[in-house]
Scaffold this active site. Structure first.
Site, PDB file in Angstrom:
ATOM      1  N   LEU A   1       1.136   4.499  22.761  1.00  0.00           N
ATOM      2  CA  LEU A   1       2.245   4.965  21.937  1.00  0.00           C
ATOM      3  C   LEU A   1       3.196   5.777  22.812  1.00  0.00           C
ATOM      4  O   LEU A   1       2.767   6.424  23.772  1.00  0.00           O
ATOM      5  CB  LEU A   1       1.740   5.846  20.784  1.00  0.00           C
ATOM      6  CG  LEU A   1       0.888   5.182  19.703  1.00  0.00           C
ATOM      7  CD1 LEU A   1       0.356   6.238  18.731  1.00  0.00           C
ATOM      8  CD2 LEU A   1       1.668   4.117  18.944  1.00  0.00           C
ATOM      9  N   ASP A   2       4.482   5.750  22.469  1.00  0.00           N
ATOM     10  CA  ASP A   2       5.457   6.584  23.164  1.00  0.00           C
ATOM     11  C   ASP A   2       5.067   8.054  23.020  1.00  0.00           C
ATOM     12  O   ASP A   2       4.385   8.434  22.063  1.00  0.00           O
ATOM     13  CB  ASP A   2       6.859   6.385  22.585  1.00  0.00           C
ATOM     14  CG  ASP A   2       7.365   4.963  22.761  1.00  0.00           C
ATOM     15  OD1 ASP A   2       6.881   4.269  23.659  1.00  0.00           O
ATOM     16  OD2 ASP A   2       8.260   4.561  21.985  1.00  0.00           O
ATOM     17  N   MET A   3       5.548   8.858  23.932  1.00  0.00           N
ATOM     18  CA  MET A   3       5.239  10.286  23.937  1.00  0.00           C
ATOM     19  C   MET A   3       5.484  10.936  22.576  1.00  0.00           C
ATOM     20  O   MET A   3       4.659  11.712  22.084  1.00  0.00           O
ATOM     21  CB  MET A   3       6.097  10.977  25.003  1.00  0.00           C
ATOM     22  CG  MET A   3       5.967  12.488  25.047  1.00  0.00           C
ATOM     23  SD  MET A   3       6.984  13.172  26.379  1.00  0.00           S
ATOM     24  CE  MET A   3       6.755  14.926  26.113  1.00  0.00           C
TER      25      MET A   3
ATOM     26  N   ARG B   1      11.867   0.711  17.556  1.00  0.00           N
ATOM     27  CA  ARG B   1      13.075   1.519  17.773  1.00  0.00           C
ATOM     28  C   ARG B   1      14.266   0.655  18.147  1.00  0.00           C
ATOM     29  O   ARG B   1      15.389   0.860  17.660  1.00  0.00           O
ATOM     30  CB  ARG B   1      12.789   2.564  18.866  1.00  0.00           C
ATOM     31  CG  ARG B   1      11.661   3.518  18.490  1.00  0.00           C
ATOM     32  CD  ARG B   1      11.156   4.299  19.689  1.00  0.00           C
ATOM     33  NE  ARG B   1      12.166   5.222  20.200  1.00  0.00           N
ATOM     34  CZ  ARG B   1      12.022   5.894  21.335  1.00  0.00           C
ATOM     35  NH1 ARG B   1      10.915   5.736  22.071  1.00  0.00           N
ATOM     36  NH2 ARG B   1      12.966   6.722  21.736  1.00  0.00           N
TER      37      ARG B   1
END
EC number: 5.4.99.-
Length: 299
Positions: free
Chosen positions: A135-137, A235
């Site tokens: 997962l992204d930060m 996104r």
């Protein structure tokens, strides 16, 4: 099956195959796993070590020892780890926003991997961190980690199957034209660009299914399920359609800091086959507090 071994019993229809082909074609093990296990003497038939050219017979018991010496250049660091599920083969963690998954040049420590190495060490488990999903930060939610080579291989392989589902909730600016649908737009990384992705016909096929969960005055809460798993897929897709996530400073157009300090995206649900093939796991997490506060502000 014991926790450190996986055992297969040869079916009558598979008699006559070489052991290597049996493990690859019938049990769907990777060539890398088979070769490594054979070289280190971790494959046995009826409790005797065998070579990969052995011809298997009906009823034979093939065991693969999962224990092997491994090391990883990740320093253990004490961290609060929220475990959603754990057994001898895998662990599923509910990641907080603001945590990088694995050490990078920019974030050499303080990552989820550092925390997991400490967690395994405290439990006396000789594991390295084998990430199955990422997962992204600033995206929160469920992440799968394999505890051994077999589990990691099986989970990574099954991510491409219809039985494997990754679902997210997101708060978007504006409202989708339809209450549910599929976004099928290719995602491309331009030369010289490390982070940002764009929609471009030169890109990889990228498919996101969505459904409106709740309508607000001007915005919406969506459930999104990934059919493919490209970097920043949700996104990029939503931003391209003119409905960026609240708090998305990379793909959004507005300053949402008065509402939320990160993209309003949470990996809330996983459904996938267990590596040993004996059950389907279904896991869910609650919506995080910061997203709940955002919803309250825009309702």
């Amino acid at each position: 099956m014991t926790e450190n071994k996986i055992v297969f019993t040869v079916d009558e229809k598979d008699e006559g195959l070489k052991l290597r082909y049996y493990l690859q074609r019938v049990q769907r093990l990777s060539g890398r796993l088979i070769k490594g296990a054979a070289l280190s003497g971790r494959i046995e038939i009826n409790n005797k070590r065998v070579k990969l050219n052995h011809i298997v017979k009906s009823g034979e018991s093939i065991s693969l020892n999962l224990v092997k010496e491994e090391s990883q250049n990740v320093e253990p660091e004490k961290m609060d780890i929220e475990v959603a599920y754990e057994d001898d083969d895998l662990i599923v963690v509910n990641k907080r926003p603001g945590i990088v998954v694995h050490p990078t040049r920019s974030y050499p420590s303080g990552t989820l991997a550092n925390g997991l190495m400490y967690y395994f060490k405290e439990k006396g488990e000789d594991c390295i961190v084998r990430l199955v999903s990422r997962l992204d930060m600033d995206t929160s939610g469920l992440i799968i980690v394999g505890k051994n080579q077999f589990a990691h291989m099986a989970l990574a392989r099954d991510m491409k199957s219809e039985e494997f589902e990754k679902s997210y909730i997101a708060v978007i600016h504006g409202k989708m034209k339809e209450n549910e649908g599929t976004i099928d737009l290719p995602i491309y990384r331009q030369e010289g660009e490390d982070i940002r992705r764009i929609i471009d016909e030169r890109g990889q096929k990228s498919i996101t299914h969505y459904k409106v969960i709740k309508d607000f005055k001007n915005d919406q809460l969506l459930k999104l399920t990934l059919e493919t798993g490209r970097t920043h897929q949700i996104r990029v897709h939503l931003s391209y359609l003119g409905h960026p996530l609240y708090g998305d400073t990379l793909y959004g157009k507005e300053d949402d800091s008065m509402y939320i300090n990160r993209q309003a995206l949470h990996a809330y649900r996983l459904k996938f086959p267990h590596p040993r093939g004996n059950k389907i796991l279904e896991l869910e997490t609650a919506i995080p507090e910061d997203i709940l506060k955002l919803i309250e502000k825009i309702s």
